[in-house]
Design a protein around this motif. Sequence first.
Motif, short mmCIF file in Angstrom:
data_model
loop_
_atom_site.label_atom_id
_atom_site.label_comp_id
_atom_site.label_asym_id
_atom_site.label_seq_id
_atom_site.Cartn_x
_atom_site.Cartn_y
_atom_site.Cartn_z
N UNK A 1 4.98 6.35 -1.67
CA UNK A 1 5.83 6.76 -2.80
C UNK A 1 5.97 5.62 -3.81
N UNK A 2 6.23 4.41 -3.28
CA UNK A 2 6.46 3.26 -4.16
C UNK A 2 5.16 2.84 -4.85
N UNK A 3 4.04 2.81 -4.10
CA UNK A 3 2.78 2.38 -4.72
C UNK A 3 2.32 3.37 -5.79
N UNK A 4 2.58 4.67 -5.56
CA UNK A 4 2.22 5.67 -6.57
C UNK A 4 3.01 5.45 -7.86
N UNK A 5 4.34 5.25 -7.69
CA UNK A 5 5.19 4.99 -8.86
C UNK A 5 4.74 3.70 -9.56
N UNK A 6 4.47 2.64 -8.77
CA UNK A 6 4.10 1.33 -9.34
C UNK A 6 2.76 1.43 -10.09
N UNK A 7 1.82 2.19 -9.53
CA UNK A 7 0.51 2.34 -10.18
C UNK A 7 0.68 3.02 -11.54
N UNK A 8 1.54 4.02 -11.59
CA UNK A 8 1.79 4.74 -12.86
C UNK A 8 2.51 3.85 -13.87
N UNK A 9 3.24 2.86 -13.39
CA UNK A 9 4.05 2.01 -14.28
C UNK A 9 3.50 0.59 -14.41
N UNK B 1 -2.32 3.20 2.19
CA UNK B 1 -0.99 3.24 1.55
C UNK B 1 -1.07 2.96 0.05
N UNK B 2 -2.22 2.50 -0.41
CA UNK B 2 -2.37 2.23 -1.84
C UNK B 2 -1.77 0.91 -2.30
#
Length: 508
Positions: free
Chosen positions: A65-73, A97-98
């Motif tokens: 969840x956090x890595x997805x948000x971080x990648x987008x931002x 986990x990305x």
Amino acid sequence: MHEEKTQYIEIMDTTLRDGEQTSSVAFSALEKLTIAQLLLTEVKVDRIEIASARVSEGEFLAVKKITQWAAENNCLHKIEVLTFVDGDTSVNWMLQAGAKVMNLLTKGSLNHLTHQLKKTPQQHFAEIASVIQLARNNDIECNVYLEDWSNGMRHSKSYVFEYLDFLVQQPVKRILLPDTLGILTPSETFEYISSIVQRYPNIHFDFHAHNDYDLSIANVLEAVKAGAKGLHLTVNGMGERAGNAPLASAIAVLNDYAKNVKTNVVEKSLYTISKLVETFSGFRIPANKPVVGENVFTQTAGIHADGDKKNNLYFNDLLPERFGRQRRYALGKTSGKANIENNLQQLGIQLSEEDLKKVTQRIIELGDKKEVVTQSDLPYILSDVLDSNSIEERVHIENYVLTHSKNLRPSVTLKINMDGEIFEQHAQGDGQYDAFMNALKTIYALKKRELPQLTDYEVRIPPGGKSDALCETIITWFYQNREFKTRGLDSDQTVSAIKATQKMLNQI
């Protein structure tokens, strides 16, 4: 004379990894994401360590969840995960986990290496080199922890330097020096880190403090003076045993006492993140915790409040406004007039000297009874005291006993003084106050005097009041074709109603 260059200190927050190791704390995936977002966007720490690899399925989903948000931002490079010397297992976990930055846990003391891993330094170094290489081949950045480094420096310094000589040749970004068991004194922290920084001047070293002897903040300050380029901190000092170095205190100390040092952290957001983490973790902040504790910007002693009015005599540099907070003046038995005046001023109320004395006296009485008095109680106290001033006291309720028992009607025994004459009466009623009124009616019937009719009964506690808050009872009476109200104030609802009733008896 040349000016010293400003040293930028990277702040890595490990609340979600080391902080979550606090006994009985577990964040949900959504809570982890919320804390991560706030830390990076509002508090503006440089990096966050959010989990340990391989721990659980839940942990894996939270990291995703956090890595997805971080990648987008565009901040995936700020998300770090603790990993292990375990061949390709941790690296594969990171890839799934990305996550892009791993903090590899290795042995920083010969004692740990010999007794826990039962390996020689050369065997350990070879395994570390292969994990680092594997990470780099998969485009994962690598920082390396020297677990138990502080004990390593105390008892096996030659091993630490042998390891560092090897490690600085590896493609690692940062070397992380933890005081794993919180054993360092400030002078040792300075000495050990200075010796390392002097030997490897171009390497980025982070210091990771624990608070077992309550020395973590002193050690943080010494580490920065010694040349550490990064610090690991946690919100509210969460962490195993006595916890880690607390973020808010560390930032305040660096801003006020570390020369030519700056961080990116926004002081005004520190209280917000502290309260959020307190709520999510259930890990309560002590009221006297520096910077974020409930009481730390509260003056209780009257002399301090007086000094604050006279050129801020009791202020230090830790002004509450820096942290998005306000100075408060506690009300209780040590409150002086200045303290109460400050509170009234904040409410926009001015009193005469004589009224101020009466209000002060009432607050001291309540403080002696161990009542908690807050600013929101003040209008109630004011109303009670000023209301009482205007009434000549000819009727005085000397004593009463209220009883309330299961399956028995409430009763009261009442002793009252009317113009010097004493009356005593016992009565029952539907409730304690009803019983009290029945006893009173009997006494007044004996005197052939009529009591007003009770037409409304309202109970209020100040906004945000707790169970020990003051309680105001406002009773509306109808007497000789007119209506009037009386107020009573106490922490007990029935007692406050009795006080309101005594005022009525004197008014009629």
